[in-house]
Scaffold this active site. Structure first.
Site, mmCIF file in Angstrom:
data_model
loop_
_atom_site.group_PDB
_atom_site.id
_atom_site.type_symbol
_atom_site.label_atom_id
_atom_site.label_comp_id
_atom_site.label_asym_id
_atom_site.label_seq_id
_atom_site.Cartn_x
_atom_site.Cartn_y
_atom_site.Cartn_z
ATOM 1 N N CYS A 189 0.790 -1.155 -0.129
ATOM 2 C CA CYS A 189 -0.067 -0.152 -0.035
ATOM 3 C C CYS A 189 0.840 1.293 -0.077
ATOM 4 C CB CYS A 189 -0.909 0.015 1.086
ATOM 5 S SG CYS A 189 -0.031 -0.191 2.637
ATOM 6 N N CYS A 212 -0.939 -4.010 8.769
ATOM 7 C CA CYS A 212 -0.506 -2.764 9.485
ATOM 8 C C CYS A 212 0.233 -3.064 10.914
ATOM 9 C CB CYS A 212 -1.727 -1.803 9.966
ATOM 10 S SG CYS A 212 -2.449 -1.362 8.428
#
Lengths: 175, 133
Positions: free
Chosen positions: B37, B106
């Protein structure tokens, strides 16, 4: 989803003539437009509509170098990696971190000129990465598949994209 | 996608945002990124002679979950020894923040950042010890 190259009837390659591809998409969309099939039996209408949706999706996939690269990797049998590929090199991460910090500062101080300069430098890098990716894909097509290299170049492209998205958001903010 | 309350709380009031001097021999710096990302995260620790992390700072350019994961990570590792901090798993961070499956990466990034900061610190300390003989 069907292979986008097959759907649009083009030879699979990373380096594509986008103008020609856009024309191909327009031509196919026109032939498949529901208005043209209004008088056709329901089964045929549904098929035409389904095909039209597929053509649009294929065009969206192929016009963007990131999703185009993903589609090619899938064709080449390179498994999708949820983490997006190999870890980025420390040099790349350092550069990205510095650029993001500089962008955040420029955004906070409303320095549009600085933002433009940063974006210019990153676009330059994007061109270089795209050139490397083109080369790596043409090698792969010639039988020299280097999946880790392809994946790491694609990762680099995503960092660049992300940065340019942030540039867009910053400029929107300041305009 | 809806963020959990804890993610929003960390996102709105991130703990320990900032920078430590990366040239300080007692500071370890971890720099990691998510090629999926384009997020980047820097996590730094300042370690005392007793091996306890006195201070931790982070800077993350990424989504709310990435910011919350790194914020929480700095909170958890402060006051721990480097060896204790090294045992923190991404699953613990993901659980604490109720991260949805698409945001698990994450927490992986935050775990990598802790480990990479510790590795950098240990390398520095080993080099210093070698110099001191």
């Amino acid at each position: 989803m069907a292979d986008p190259f097959t759907t649009l009837g083009v030879a699979p390659a990373f380096s594509l003539d986008l103008t020609q591809l856009a024309q191909r998409h327009r031509d196919l969309s026109r032939t498949l437009h529901p208005d043209r099939h209004a008088a056709a039996p329901p089964g045929e209408r549904r098929r035409a509509l389904g095909h039209a949706i597929e053509v649009n999706a294929a065009w969206r996939t192929l016009r963007d170098p990131i999703t185009r690269a993903e589609a090619l990797l899938e064709r080449l049998g390179v498994p999708r990696d949820e983490r997006g590929g190999p870890k980025a090199s420390p040099e790349l991460l350092m550069a990205v971190m510095e650029q993001r910090e500089a962008l955040a500062e420029a955004r906070a101080s409303g320095d549009v000129e600085r933002i433009d300069a940063l974006a210019g430098a990153v676009r330059q890098r994007e061109q270089e990465t795209l050139a490397r990716l083109t080369e790596a894909f043409s090698r792969a097509e010639g039988g020299e598949l280097d999946a880790p290299r392809l994946l790491s170049l694609l990762g680099e492209l995503r960092f660049v994209r992300r940065f340019l998205d942030e540039v867009g958001a910053a400029l929107d903010d300041l305009s | 996608m809806a963020y959990s309350e804890k993610v929003i709380e960390h996102y709105e009031n991130p703990r320990n945002v900032g920078t430590l001097d990366k040239d300080d021999p007692n500071v370890g710096t971890g720099l990691v990124g998510a090629p999926a990302c384009g997020d980047v995260m820097r996590l730094q620790i300042k370690v005392g002679e007793d091996g306890v992390i006195q201070e931790a700072k982070f800077k993350t350019f990424g989504c709310g979950s990435a910011i919350a994961s790194s914020s929480l990570a700095t909170e958890w590792i402060t006051g721990k020894t480097v060896d204790e901090a090294a045992t923190i798993q991404n699953s613990q961070i993901a659980e604490e923040l109720s991260l949805p499956p698409v945001k698990i990466h994450c927490s992986v990034l935050a775990e990598d950042a802790i480990k990479s900061a510790i590795a950098d610190f240990k390398q520095k300390r080993a080099a210093r010890k070698a110099l001191e003989g």
